[in-house]
Write a protein that holds these residues in place. Sequence first.
Motif, short mmCIF file in Angstrom:
data_model
loop_
_atom_site.label_atom_id
_atom_site.label_comp_id
_atom_site.label_asym_id
_atom_site.label_seq_id
_atom_site.Cartn_x
_atom_site.Cartn_y
_atom_site.Cartn_z
N LEU A 56 0.88 -1.17 0.00
CA LEU A 56 0.00 0.00 0.00
C LEU A 56 0.91 1.22 0.00
N ARG A 57 0.78 2.06 -1.01
CA ARG A 57 1.69 3.19 -1.16
C ARG A 57 0.93 4.47 -1.43
N TYR A 58 1.54 5.59 -0.98
CA TYR A 58 0.99 6.91 -1.28
C TYR A 58 1.30 7.26 -2.73
N MET A 59 0.32 7.77 -3.45
CA MET A 59 0.52 8.16 -4.83
C MET A 59 0.93 9.63 -4.90
N PRO A 60 1.92 9.95 -5.74
CA PRO A 60 2.36 11.34 -5.86
C PRO A 60 1.32 12.17 -6.61
N GLY A 61 1.41 13.47 -6.44
CA GLY A 61 0.49 14.38 -7.12
C GLY A 61 0.18 15.58 -6.25
N LYS A 62 -0.37 16.60 -6.87
CA LYS A 62 -0.72 17.81 -6.15
C LYS A 62 -2.07 17.61 -5.46
N PRO A 63 -2.10 17.69 -4.14
CA PRO A 63 -3.38 17.47 -3.43
C PRO A 63 -4.38 18.59 -3.70
N GLN A 64 -5.63 18.21 -3.80
CA GLN A 64 -6.72 19.14 -4.02
C GLN A 64 -7.55 19.26 -2.74
N PRO A 65 -7.97 20.49 -2.38
CA PRO A 65 -8.84 20.63 -1.19
C PRO A 65 -10.21 20.00 -1.44
N GLU A 66 -10.79 19.49 -0.40
CA GLU A 66 -12.05 18.77 -0.50
C GLU A 66 -12.88 19.01 0.75
N ASP A 67 -14.16 18.99 0.60
CA ASP A 67 -15.08 19.08 1.74
C ASP A 67 -16.14 18.00 1.54
N SER A 68 -15.77 16.79 1.91
CA SER A 68 -16.65 15.65 1.64
C SER A 68 -16.51 14.64 2.76
N TRP A 69 -16.83 13.40 2.45
CA TRP A 69 -16.78 12.33 3.43
C TRP A 69 -16.41 11.03 2.72
N LEU A 70 -16.02 10.04 3.52
CA LEU A 70 -15.72 8.73 2.95
C LEU A 70 -17.04 8.04 2.63
N ALA A 71 -17.16 7.58 1.39
CA ALA A 71 -18.42 6.97 0.96
C ALA A 71 -18.81 5.83 1.89
#
Length: 405
Positions: free
Chosen positions: A264-279
Amino acid sequence: MLQFLHPIWLFGITGITLPVMIHLWNHRQGKVLAVGSIALLQETPRNSARRVQLSEKWLLLLRCLIIILLSVILAGPQWKQPASAAAKRGWVLVPRQLAGAFQHQVDSLVKAGFRGHYFEPGFPDMDGDTANGPQQDYWSTLALLQQAVTPEQPVYLFTDRQLRHFSGERPRVEMDLHWQTVAIPAPASPDTLADTSRQFTIWAGAHAEDAAFVQAALQAIRQFSGRQMEIKVVSTTGALPASKDWLFWLSEAPLPAVQAKHVLRYMPGKPQPEDSWLAGYTDLVVRRYVPSAAADARWQDGFGHALLTTDGTNYSAYTHFNSTWNGLPWSPRMPGLLLQLIYPGNYPDAQLPDHAAVQPLQVKGMARAAGTPALSLVRAGWLLLLLLFVAERLAAGWGQKAGGA
């Protein structure tokens, strides 16, 4: 701390005017002296005004004190020992067998000044012993807790909600209670206990805090599932074991050449802000994610953005196990979610349907035995009043003798 059961003592403050008026009304006139001749007496000018002056001030003071003390006694004075600073601190409680599952929540509150206790009769202080405690009923234990804390003390309680821990009527309490629950999988069957040990390696790297959360979740799974799990946290590539069953590569850096059945690994990339929940879990907030083109995801947020994908063997995380990214680190749901990844299967257990089902009934103004009992001062007040009355009578008698001399 002085307390009064009735505000009648206020009338004693204003009632001191009564003894003052009586004292002035009883002011004696000058005595007339008979003399043989007034020829030799020089005439004194008459005062155009007569000034009233207080006399026998100590007697007046005693009478005022009697009135004030009588009103205080009728108000029912009590002395209550002020709560110490330690007593005002809140409590954090967890069943002894759940200490590992809620380790980070408990440690965070303890660092904030809360007192850690095991949630069992007697509420012993946490001493690091996390051995399984006796089977107990949470509601009956909560009734005991009601008598051990004051209504003003914040109480944080962390438990499971397995049905076997709840029986009888829902308790009635009055406390500042914050009760969090988690669904715990059923204990492993004998054939599960016979499974060979699995190795779990967690790469901390630049995300040591994330690694600590994953480690605590795996330890909780090991404790409750009965599985044989070897858990190791490393921060240098040289410390990585040659082979492993699971590698949690908590880094965006390229994955080194390792032998692992699952990664299990973290994927690289620019994080985007979010205002949600885990489905599927509206109580687990999602604050940031790394955009992904994956259409099918194991975990996703409320808008359908992929948070965790898998090819059946390896997992790609487009989120982090960090509170700045989501609510997983501080949620008791995290061990259960990881359990489904590392040991897929169905874990039935008789549990109360939701968090609200375990909450007690809050009742204001309940009679309680918590805290230091108040000491009544009424008996001492009557004794002091008797002494003041005797002193007033003696002072009045001395004043009469002095005036008649």
